[in-house]
Motif scaffolding. Structure first.
Motif, PDB file in Angstrom:
ATOM      1  N   LEU A   9       0.357  18.183   1.466  1.00 50.97           N
ATOM      2  CA  LEU A   9       1.708  17.687   1.209  1.00 50.97           C
ATOM      3  C   LEU A   9       1.612  16.216   0.809  1.00 50.97           C
ATOM      4  O   LEU A   9       1.240  15.370   1.620  1.00 50.97           O
ATOM      5  CB  LEU A   9       2.581  17.843   2.448  1.00 50.97           C
ATOM      6  N   ASP A  11       3.795  13.158  -0.400  1.00 51.84           N
ATOM      7  CA  ASP A  11       5.208  12.789  -0.324  1.00 51.84           C
ATOM      8  C   ASP A  11       5.407  11.338  -0.767  1.00 51.84           C
ATOM      9  O   ASP A  11       5.240  10.405   0.017  1.00 51.84           O
ATOM     10  CB  ASP A  11       5.720  12.990   1.102  1.00 51.84           C
ATOM     11  N   ARG A  27       4.723  13.604  -5.745  1.00 46.99           N
ATOM     12  CA  ARG A  27       5.284  14.566  -4.791  1.00 46.99           C
ATOM     13  C   ARG A  27       4.845  15.968  -5.194  1.00 46.99           C
ATOM     14  O   ARG A  27       5.197  16.447  -6.278  1.00 46.99           O
ATOM     15  CB  ARG A  27       6.815  14.484  -4.764  1.00 46.99           C
ATOM     16  N   SER A  29       3.049  19.908  -3.258  1.00 51.87           N
ATOM     17  CA  SER A  29       2.513  20.608  -2.094  1.00 51.87           C
ATOM     18  C   SER A  29       1.628  21.745  -2.570  1.00 51.87           C
ATOM     19  O   SER A  29       1.780  22.253  -3.684  1.00 51.87           O
ATOM     20  CB  SER A  29       3.633  21.142  -1.199  1.00 51.87           C
ATOM     21  N   GLY A  62       4.068   5.868   0.514  1.00 43.70           N
ATOM     22  CA  GLY A  62       4.230   7.292   0.730  1.00 43.70           C
ATOM     23  C   GLY A  62       3.171   7.826   1.675  1.00 43.70           C
ATOM     24  O   GLY A  62       2.531   7.076   2.413  1.00 43.70           O
TER      25      GLY A  62
END
Length: 244
Positions: A9, A11, A27, A29, A62
């Motif tokens: 993940l 982010d 961003r 996943s 992030g």
């Protein structure tokens, strides 16, 4: 961590080096058993992103979470297989000796160690060259041996930075068949590429340009949404034209 949780993940991650943004607000996943491709031209930030996921570099902003742990976290190393663009091999050792060395780092012992080495050599079709010093290998043979080393410990997450560069088409096909088998067994795979037919083999793609993710989706979704017949044409639509 449950199988429904993302294995990777990212982010809002960014990476700045010497005041220059290499990655910005990434961003994405990656799920269990998913082959996730990072598609983009040289210099787009693919390798830097893989290094963040591997824990070999750290985001300036992030977060990057891998296998439930915020990276960098060295306790994750035994669960990750990493193949870099440059081959981390010892030229004075044979192929088998190189794999034996990496197997020892992963804590493999005895018969299991021997079996894993034999399986890895068979996968990359280097059985006949197992006792040849790596300094006598071609570039393609070194790439194949590096891939074998990354698979020895049967990782939960496999990170491959342009793994098939310099490899002939027949072996490239067999490697992709093995990646599909690994994914079916639940291994998550992140692979960087600029080869369009490889991009079509991924379950999902993240298109990267100038350090930013410009699109994410399955190959069919990306082509359909871009109104394009090929991934290459779709990339040009999302990227706003030919790469400089």
């Amino acid at each position: 961590m449950s199988d429904t949780s993302p294995r990777v993940l990212v982010d809002g991650a960014g990476r700045t080096i010497d005041g220059r943004a290499i990655l910005s607000d990434i961003r994405l996943s990656v799920g269990a058993g998913e082959i996730f491709g990072l598609l983009g031209p040289s210099g787009s930030g693919k390798t830097t992103l893989v290094r963040l996921i591997a824990g070999m570099d750290e985001a300036n902003g992030g977060s990057v979470t891998v296998l439930g742990r915020r990276m960098p976290d060295w306790s994750n190393l035994a669960r990750i297989g990493y193949m870099a663009q440059s081959d981390a091999l010892y030229g004075e050792l044979t192929a088998e000796e190189n794999l034996d060395f990496f197997a020892s780092l992963y804590g493999l012992r005895g018969g299991e160690r021997s079996r894993r080495i034999a399986e890895a050599l068979e996968l990359v079709r280097l059985e006949a060259d197992r006792r040849k010093q790596v300094r006598h290998f071609s570039g393609g043979m070194k790439r194949r041996l590096s891939l074998a080393a990354s698979l020895l410990h049967r990782p939960e997450l496999l990170l491959l930075d342009e793994p098939t560069v310099g490899i002939d088409p027949v072996i490239r096909q067999s490697i992709w068949a093995e990646l599909a088998r690994l994914a079916a067994d639940g291994v998550s795979i992140v692979v960087t590429t600029h080869v369009m037919d490889e991009a079509d083999r991924c379950h999902r793609l993240g298109m990267i340009r100038d350090g930013r993710v410009i699109a994410v989706g399955t190959p069919d979704e990306l082509k359909r949404e871009a109104g394009a017949d090929t991934i290459e044409a779709a990339f040009l639509v999302y990227g706003g034209g030919a790469s400089s």
